[in-house]
Design a protein around this motif. Structure first.
Motif, PDB file in Angstrom:
ATOM      1  N   PHE A 108      -4.364   8.508  -1.174  1.00  0.00           N
ATOM      2  CA  PHE A 108      -5.489   8.964  -0.363  1.00  0.00           C
ATOM      3  C   PHE A 108      -5.485   8.264   0.994  1.00  0.00           C
ATOM      4  CE2 PHE A 108     -10.008   8.880   0.866  1.00  0.00           C
ATOM      5  CZ  PHE A 108     -10.243  10.251   0.921  1.00  0.00           C
ATOM      6  N   GLY A 109      -4.959   7.058   1.015  1.00  0.00           N
ATOM      7  CA  GLY A 109      -4.824   6.370   2.294  1.00  0.00           C
ATOM      8  C   GLY A 109      -5.461   5.007   2.367  1.00  0.00           C
ATOM      9  N   MET A 110      -4.889   4.054   1.698  1.00  0.00           N
ATOM     10  CA  MET A 110      -5.369   2.672   1.806  1.00  0.00           C
ATOM     11  C   MET A 110      -4.722   2.030   3.019  1.00  0.00           C
ATOM     12  SD  MET A 110      -5.050  -0.304  -1.027  1.00  0.00           S
ATOM     13  CE  MET A 110      -4.661  -1.943  -0.477  1.00  0.00           C
ATOM     14  N   PRO A 111      -5.528   1.504   3.931  1.00  0.00           N
ATOM     15  CA  PRO A 111      -4.953   0.872   5.119  1.00  0.00           C
ATOM     16  C   PRO A 111      -4.284  -0.454   4.760  1.00  0.00           C
ATOM     17  CG  PRO A 111      -7.316   0.535   5.069  1.00  0.00           C
ATOM     18  CD  PRO A 111      -6.979   1.437   3.909  1.00  0.00           C
ATOM     19  N   PRO A 112      -3.448  -0.991   5.646  1.00  0.00           N
ATOM     20  CA  PRO A 112      -2.860  -2.306   5.398  1.00  0.00           C
ATOM     21  C   PRO A 112      -3.974  -3.316   5.110  1.00  0.00           C
ATOM     22  CG  PRO A 112      -1.866  -1.309   7.321  1.00  0.00           C
ATOM     23  CD  PRO A 112      -3.027  -0.428   6.925  1.00  0.00           C
ATOM     24  N   SER A 113      -3.762  -4.113   4.093  1.00  0.00           N
ATOM     25  CA  SER A 113      -4.792  -5.075   3.722  1.00  0.00           C
ATOM     26  C   SER A 113      -4.167  -6.272   3.027  1.00  0.00           C
ATOM     27  CB  SER A 113      -5.830  -4.412   2.802  1.00  0.00           C
ATOM     28  OG  SER A 113      -5.210  -3.957   1.624  1.00  0.00           O
ATOM     29  N   GLU A 123      -4.936   5.541 -11.224  1.00  0.00           N
ATOM     30  CA  GLU A 123      -6.097   5.481 -10.325  1.00  0.00           C
ATOM     31  C   GLU A 123      -5.742   4.714  -9.048  1.00  0.00           C
ATOM     32  OE1 GLU A 123     -10.790   4.121 -10.388  1.00  0.00           O
ATOM     33  OE2 GLU A 123      -9.647   4.136 -12.254  1.00  0.00           O
ATOM     34  N   LEU A 124      -5.036   3.604  -9.197  1.00  0.00           N
ATOM     35  CA  LEU A 124      -4.598   2.848  -8.031  1.00  0.00           C
ATOM     36  C   LEU A 124      -3.643   3.677  -7.180  1.00  0.00           C
ATOM     37  CD1 LEU A 124      -4.233   0.263  -6.320  1.00  0.00           C
ATOM     38  CD2 LEU A 124      -2.404  -0.372  -7.901  1.00  0.00           C
ATOM     39  N   VAL A 125      -2.678   4.309  -7.832  1.00  0.00           N
ATOM     40  CA  VAL A 125      -1.690   5.105  -7.095  1.00  0.00           C
ATOM     41  C   VAL A 125      -2.375   6.249  -6.339  1.00  0.00           C
ATOM     42  CG1 VAL A 125       0.334   6.594  -7.326  1.00  0.00           C
ATOM     43  CG2 VAL A 125       0.183   4.472  -8.646  1.00  0.00           C
ATOM     44  N   GLU A 126      -3.326   6.911  -6.981  1.00  0.00           N
ATOM     45  CA  GLU A 126      -4.042   8.009  -6.313  1.00  0.00           C
ATOM     46  C   GLU A 126      -4.835   7.483  -5.114  1.00  0.00           C
ATOM     47  OE1 GLU A 126      -4.966  11.729  -5.298  1.00  0.00           O
ATOM     48  OE2 GLU A 126      -3.541  11.123  -6.836  1.00  0.00           O
ATOM     49  N   SER A 127      -5.442   6.317  -5.273  1.00  0.00           N
ATOM     50  CA  SER A 127      -6.177   5.712  -4.144  1.00  0.00           C
ATOM     51  C   SER A 127      -5.232   5.407  -2.990  1.00  0.00           C
ATOM     52  CB  SER A 127      -6.861   4.414  -4.589  1.00  0.00           C
ATOM     53  OG  SER A 127      -7.811   4.667  -5.573  1.00  0.00           O
ATOM     54  N   LEU A 128      -4.045   4.926  -3.311  1.00  0.00           N
ATOM     55  CA  LEU A 128      -3.066   4.631  -2.266  1.00  0.00           C
ATOM     56  C   LEU A 128      -2.611   5.918  -1.574  1.00  0.00           C
ATOM     57  CD1 LEU A 128      -0.917   1.950  -4.113  1.00  0.00           C
ATOM     58  CD2 LEU A 128      -2.606   1.566  -2.307  1.00  0.00           C
ATOM     59  N   ASN A 175       0.809  -1.223   0.000  1.00  0.00           N
ATOM     60  CA  ASN A 175       0.000   0.000   0.000  1.00  0.00           C
ATOM     61  C   ASN A 175       0.842   1.274   0.000  1.00  0.00           C
ATOM     62  OD1 ASN A 175       0.845  -0.261   2.623  1.00  0.00           O
ATOM     63  ND2 ASN A 175      -1.141   0.183   3.546  1.00  0.00           N
ATOM     64  N   ASP A 176       2.102   1.155  -0.352  1.00  0.00           N
ATOM     65  CA  ASP A 176       2.995   2.311  -0.490  1.00  0.00           C
ATOM     66  C   ASP A 176       2.898   2.815  -1.928  1.00  0.00           C
ATOM     67  OD1 ASP A 176       5.261   3.893  -1.173  1.00  0.00           O
ATOM     68  OD2 ASP A 176       6.424   3.003   0.447  1.00  0.00           O
ATOM     69  N   PRO A 177       2.321   4.005  -2.140  1.00  0.00           N
ATOM     70  CA  PRO A 177       2.117   4.476  -3.517  1.00  0.00           C
ATOM     71  C   PRO A 177       3.410   4.658  -4.295  1.00  0.00           C
ATOM     72  CG  PRO A 177       1.591   6.215  -1.936  1.00  0.00           C
ATOM     73  CD  PRO A 177       1.842   4.962  -1.154  1.00  0.00           C
ATOM     74  N   GLU A 178       4.448   5.175  -3.666  1.00  0.00           N
ATOM     75  CA  GLU A 178       5.709   5.416  -4.389  1.00  0.00           C
ATOM     76  C   GLU A 178       6.386   4.107  -4.789  1.00  0.00           C
ATOM     77  OE1 GLU A 178       5.740   8.424  -5.374  1.00  0.00           O
ATOM     78  OE2 GLU A 178       4.170   8.861  -3.922  1.00  0.00           O
ATOM     79  N   GLU A 179       6.350   3.125  -3.918  1.00  0.00           N
ATOM     80  CA  GLU A 179       6.928   1.816  -4.249  1.00  0.00           C
ATOM     81  C   GLU A 179       6.159   1.172  -5.403  1.00  0.00           C
ATOM     82  OE1 GLU A 179       9.292  -1.579  -4.353  1.00  0.00           O
ATOM     83  OE2 GLU A 179       9.682   0.371  -3.427  1.00  0.00           O
ATOM     84  N   ASN A 180       4.827   1.322  -5.413  1.00  0.00           N
ATOM     85  CA  ASN A 180       4.034   0.793  -6.523  1.00  0.00           C
ATOM     86  C   ASN A 180       4.427   1.454  -7.839  1.00  0.00           C
ATOM     87  OD1 ASN A 180       1.864  -1.287  -6.164  1.00  0.00           O
ATOM     88  ND2 ASN A 180       1.435  -0.013  -4.376  1.00  0.00           N
ATOM     89  N   VAL A 181       4.590   2.777  -7.832  1.00  0.00           N
ATOM     90  CA  VAL A 181       4.988   3.495  -9.047  1.00  0.00           C
ATOM     91  C   VAL A 181       6.336   2.971  -9.534  1.00  0.00           C
ATOM     92  CG1 VAL A 181       5.731   5.731  -9.965  1.00  0.00           C
ATOM     93  CG2 VAL A 181       3.645   5.580  -8.597  1.00  0.00           C
ATOM     94  N   GLU A 182       7.287   2.799  -8.614  1.00  0.00           N
ATOM     95  CA  GLU A 182       8.605   2.281  -9.000  1.00  0.00           C
ATOM     96  C   GLU A 182       8.500   0.889  -9.607  1.00  0.00           C
ATOM     97  OE1 GLU A 182      11.537   3.833  -9.230  1.00  0.00           O
ATOM     98  OE2 GLU A 182      10.295   5.579  -8.756  1.00  0.00           O
ATOM     99  N   ARG A 183       7.674   0.041  -9.020  1.00  0.00           N
ATOM    100  CA  ARG A 183       7.515  -1.315  -9.562  1.00  0.00           C
ATOM    101  C   ARG A 183       6.877  -1.294 -10.942  1.00  0.00           C
ATOM    102  NH1 ARG A 183       5.618  -5.440  -4.812  1.00  0.00           N
ATOM    103  NH2 ARG A 183       7.114  -4.793  -3.228  1.00  0.00           N
ATOM    104  N   PHE A 184       5.843  -0.455 -11.114  1.00  0.00           N
ATOM    105  CA  PHE A 184       5.207  -0.347 -12.429  1.00  0.00           C
ATOM    106  C   PHE A 184       6.221   0.095 -13.479  1.00  0.00           C
ATOM    107  CE2 PHE A 184       0.960   0.632 -10.188  1.00  0.00           C
ATOM    108  CZ  PHE A 184       0.539  -0.683 -10.289  1.00  0.00           C
TER     109      PHE A 184
END
Length: 150
Positions: free
Chosen positions: A107-112, A100-105, A71-80
């Motif tokens: 915004f604050g996606m809790p651990p899941s 859209e996923l990155v923006e949602s992250l 749920n770390d938006p920056e790490e997701n961007v790097e992986r993409f």
């Protein structure tokens, strides 16, 4: 067969799929965990350096697949971006960053996390059924045209 052009991921995946997976859980349920990070694109990486992911095998079937979401938006961007670079280098189509996923992250996606349990495969293992067709309430073996039904 391994080709000179194969990547480490392609070799790992092929060996696992063709040689290891068919033998898993034949005698007793088996839990496979600690996957290489490259084999779990949206999974967080644990302190041991492996993907925080597991699969359950029983009687030759993959019964369930689960992982903790990254749920770390920056790490997701790097992986993409890394994934797109690798695909382009291999001459394969690259997918754009899922904004859209990155923006949602952000915004604050809790651990899941989540688990996908294949009920059809579980029934196959429980009832020792060989064909997934036998688990369907309405098998598609004998298809009829709509006009033939009336």
């Amino acid at each position: 067969r391994i080709l000179k052009s194969d990547t480490w991921d392609e070799i790992f995946f092929r060996l696992f799929l063709e040689k290891i997976e068919p033998e898993l859980g034949k005698k007793a349920p088996v839990l496979v965990r600690d996957y290489p990070p490259s084999q779990a694109a949206l999974s967080r990486i644990g302190p041991n350096g492996f993907a925080d992911r597991f699969e359950i095998y029983w009687r030759g079937f993959e019964i369930a697949n689960a992982f903790h979401e990254l749920n770390d938006p920056e790490e997701n961007v790097e992986r993409f971006k890394r994934d797109a670079e690798v695909k382009r280098a291999l001459g394969k189509p690259a997918f754009p960053v899922d904004e859209e996923l990155v923006e949602s992250l952000r915004f604050g996606m809790p651990p899941s996390g989540g688990i996908a349990l294949g009920l059809d495969r579980l029934f196959m293992a429980l009832l020792q059924i060989d064909s997934i067709e036998e688990t369907r309430a309405f098998p598609f073996r004998n298809r009829y045209r709509r006009e033939d039904l009336y």
